[in-house]
Enzyme design. Structure first.
Site, PDB file in Angstrom:
ATOM      1  N   ASP A  72      10.958 -14.056 -10.244  1.00  0.00           N
ATOM      2  CA  ASP A  72      11.292 -13.199 -11.245  1.00  0.00           C
ATOM      3  C   ASP A  72      10.897 -11.697 -10.951  1.00  0.00           C
ATOM      4  O   ASP A  72       9.708 -11.582 -10.169  1.00  0.00           O
ATOM      5  CB  ASP A  72      10.329 -13.401 -12.432  1.00  0.00           C
ATOM      6  N   ASP A  87      13.943 -21.948 -17.050  1.00  0.00           N
ATOM      7  CA  ASP A  87      12.647 -22.017 -16.462  1.00  0.00           C
ATOM      8  C   ASP A  87      11.737 -21.775 -17.803  1.00  0.00           C
ATOM      9  O   ASP A  87      12.211 -21.167 -18.660  1.00  0.00           O
ATOM     10  CB  ASP A  87      12.195 -20.911 -15.286  1.00  0.00           C
TER      11      ASP A  87
END
EC number: 2.4.2.29
Length: 379
Positions: free
Chosen positions: A95, A274
């Protein structure tokens, strides 16, 4: 080295659910897939051998913001990248840190050049620009890297959401430019996923999805839909985004969520998910099971010597009893959080594997409807 490849394999006739195979230089990922979150390069309470052998994870996440601050880019480069540093040899996604910057609302300033923020560790000041975030992710060495975006808060006004989306698009162009002028450090391909934003405004979501699709990236992500909006809004804007994102590229719904959120997301055409929920909730005694949500601190389990969850095959869930796990929690034993985390992660990976099986079999929709009702039961 080869660019990430997505092979779309099956589609459901009654929904947009589909199965596929993502191929990276560190291995294959069968979709739909759930990705355990290893924010600082470690999935909490679970080691890499357990992730492979018990959880059967195919890909894990790291976070640019946290890894940048600790252990630091110099350490990661000296180690040869995150794969060698933490010993995980399968695919990794990072990320960009955009969400973490979003969460630092009180100590950050958003400018055209990037985001100025203070470290949550020591208060030191830093700048994340799109270029710097790409450089950091080059140093981390993940197989899939995320574009730097601005994530607007739930309930923001239209004008703010539009300006935020436009800034995200400009930052994306800078991310792409930076990647084009740099190379990976460790001999494998890195693949950028742009992120659809636009809050809960239909025209903005469509505009953002169209802009992201026009970049022909290896895959695409849907952001800003796990920040406080209702489940109904989450589903509606996920579906809308998927309409405009290319079918021949994997779609990733960021930060979502509960088991039933994931099943609904799969039915809308999402391939990748996720969330920290499986491990975070596990450490607090909440288990997701084939029969519903269990509070393991509840006294009702004190004399229940049946398996934690006999509904699927797993050496943790089938071996230990509810009574024993409750005993560990009320006793404050560290093993409680580890066993619960292993169970929850294994359950999430089992759930997406089952979804894949039912999509292929052609009965996904009826199975999904039954599972969603069962998963929401509180015990």
């Amino acid at each position: 080295m080869a660019k990430l490849n997505f092979d779309l394999q099956h589609t459901d006739t009654l929904s947009r659910a589909r199965t596929g195979k993502i191929t990276t230089d560190h291995g294959e990922i069968l979709t739909p897939i759930f990705m355990p979150v290893g924010t600082v390069g470690s999935v909490k309470a679970v080691n890499q051998q357990q992730l492979t052998n018990i959880v059967q994870a195919q890909i894990i996440l790291g976070n640019t913001y946290h890894l940048y601050l600790r252990p630091g880019i110099q350490v990661l480069e000296q180690a040869g990248g995150l794969h060698k540093f933490n010993g995980w040899q399968k695919p990794i996604l990072t990320d960009s840190g955009g969400y973490q910057v979003f969460s630092l609302a009180g100590t950050r300033k958003i400018k055209e050049e990037g985001v100025y923020f203070q470290s949550h560790i020591d208060g030191s000041r830093h700048l994340f620009s799109p270029e710097k975030v790409m450089d950091i992710q080059r140093s981390i060495g993940a197989d899939i890297i995320m574009a730097f975006d601005e994530c607007p808060h739930a309930g923001c006004e239209y004008v703010y959401a539009r300006k935020s989306m436009e800034l995200t698009h400009r930052w994306l162009d800078r991310c792409l430019a930076r990647l084009a002028e740099t190379e990976g450090r460790y001999g494998h391909t890195q693949n950028l996923f742009p992120i659809v934003q636009g809050s809960t405004f239909k025209d903005l979501r469509i505009a953002s999805a169209q802009y992201i699709a026009s970049k022909n990236a290896a895959g695409n992500a849907i952001g800003g839909l796990s920040v406080g909006e209702t489940e109904e809004e989450m589903y509606a804007f996920t579906a809308l985004s998927c309409e405009y994102l290319p079918a021949d590229k994997p779609r990733y719904l960021m930060g979502v969520g509960t088991p039933w959120n994931i099943l609904e997301g799969i039915s809308l055409g999402v391939d990748m998910f996720d969330c920290v929920m499986p491990t975070r909730n596990a450490r607090n005694g909440m288990l997701f099971t084939t029969q519903g949500v269990m509070n393991m601190k509840n006294k009702k389990w004190a004399n229940d010597f049946s398996a934690i969850d006999a509904g699927f095959e797993n050496e943790i869930s089938n071996y230990y009893s509810k009574a024993y796990l409750r005993h560990l929690f009320v006793s404050g034993e560290l093993l409680a959080g580890q066993l619960a985390s292993l169970h929850n992660l294994s359950f999430y990976l089992w759930l997406v594997k089952e979804a894949r099986r039912h999509i292929i079999a052609g009965d996904f929709t009826s199975w999904k409807q039954e599972m969603v009702q069962r998963l929401k039961i509180r015990m």
